[in-house]
Design an enzyme around this catalytic site. Structure first.
Site, PDB file in Angstrom:
ATOM      1  N   ASP A   5       0.829  -1.203   0.000  1.00  0.00           N
ATOM      2  CA  ASP A   5       0.000   0.000   0.000  1.00  0.00           C
ATOM      3  C   ASP A   5       0.869   1.260   0.000  1.00  0.00           C
ATOM      4  O   ASP A   5       2.028   1.239   0.408  1.00  0.00           O
ATOM      5  CB  ASP A   5      -0.856   0.053   1.271  1.00  0.00           C
ATOM      6  CG  ASP A   5      -1.923  -1.030   1.303  1.00  0.00           C
ATOM      7  OD1 ASP A   5      -1.946  -1.883   0.404  1.00  0.00           O
ATOM      8  OD2 ASP A   5      -2.731  -1.011   2.249  1.00  0.00           O
ATOM      9  N   HIS A  61       4.020  -2.089   3.001  1.00  0.00           N
ATOM     10  CA  HIS A  61       4.014  -0.747   2.395  1.00  0.00           C
ATOM     11  C   HIS A  61       5.328  -0.530   1.661  1.00  0.00           C
ATOM     12  O   HIS A  61       6.393  -0.606   2.283  1.00  0.00           O
ATOM     13  CB  HIS A  61       3.830   0.314   3.484  1.00  0.00           C
ATOM     14  CG  HIS A  61       2.555   0.146   4.257  1.00  0.00           C
ATOM     15  ND1 HIS A  61       2.432  -0.748   5.306  1.00  0.00           N
ATOM     16  CD2 HIS A  61       1.336   0.720   4.103  1.00  0.00           C
ATOM     17  CE1 HIS A  61       1.186  -0.704   5.762  1.00  0.00           C
ATOM     18  NE2 HIS A  61       0.500   0.179   5.050  1.00  0.00           N
TER      19      HIS A  61
HETATM   20 ZN    ZN Z   1      -2.360   3.015   3.395  1.00  0.00          ZN
END
Ligand code: ZN
Length: 236
Positions: free
Chosen positions: A61, A203
């Site tokens: 993400d 991430h």
């Molecule tokens: Zn996020």
């Protein structure tokens, strides 16, 4: 950017209920995850050999990030591994080449809103703008509209189902990479929890996350895991 910690509930191998704490509300989203097995029929003597393969999905993400997403894509390419990227619209300008690489190298691209807003706390107009603006940018680059959304903070509710055709994808293993920021600790945390059919949250905006993701990929590959994109795990 503010973060909230997610919690995870596992209910056996086939049905997993993903729960995320969203402020004072407990927002629940359920996903059916298929446990996939595969039979192979080759061995040195021509005898039938049967074994099960295990599957996991690496998901990233908050990118694309010029430096770290590029490193990650290089590492995934070397290993022949496909992953899923949930992009923030505001991070796409200047990183268009990375988005094109994702598409060309077989990764799945999803929507993570434009500015990382908590969708359950915004009005319908803002939600639609956040999702559609990002979707349009991805579509203009790749020619394909995203089918999946990873809601920022995992915040999702039924009203959003009525608002968008996007399928929400949460996670079953939270690497806590944004908090740990240490390759070895991230690797240890994920390897401790991962099971067949898991969706791993990471991430691609931190160097430690990229290092950890590639180490996790190598270690799980040694254990017989194969990596797939989330659309290959989820049953709509
Ligand atoms: Zn996020």
């Amino acid at each position: 950017m503010q973060w909230k910690e997610g919690v995870q509930v596992k209910l056996g191998g086939k049905l997993k209920l993903f729960a995320v704490l969203c402020g004072v509300d407990l927002c629940l989203a359920a996903g059916l995850v298929r446990t996939v097995s595969e039979t192979r029929t080759v061995d040195g003597g021509g005898n039938a050999v049967r074994y099960e393969e295990r599957y996991a999905a690496l998901t990233f993400d908050d990118g694309p990030n010029k430096e770290y997403t590029a490193q990650l894509l290089d590492g995934l390419k070397e290993r022949g591994i496909r992953a899923t990227f949930f992009l923030m619209g505001q991070n796409i300008p200047g990183n268009e080449a990375l988005v094109l690489r994702m598409k060309e190298e077989g990764h799945l691209i999803g929507n993570h809103s434009y500015r990382h807003v908590e969708l359950t706390k915004e009005g319908q107009g803002v939600v639609l703008e956040e999702l559609e603006k990002t979707e349009d940018m991805i579509c203009q680059l790749t020619g394909q509209r995203p089918q999946y959304v990873r809601p920022p903070f995992g915040a999702w509710d039924e009203s959003l189902h009525d608002l968008t055709r996007l399928t929400p994808v949460l996670w079953s293993v939270d690497s806590l990479d944004w908090k740990l920021r240490n390759r070895d600790r991230i690797v240890k945390r994920v390897l401790k929890d991962v099971e067949d059919g898991d969706i791993i949250l990471m991430h691609d905006i931190f160097p430690s996350s990229v290092q950890a993701a590639l180490e996790i990929a190598d270690r799980l590959t040694e254990e017989g895991y194969r990596f797939v994109t989330v659309d290959e795990l989820l049953i709509d």
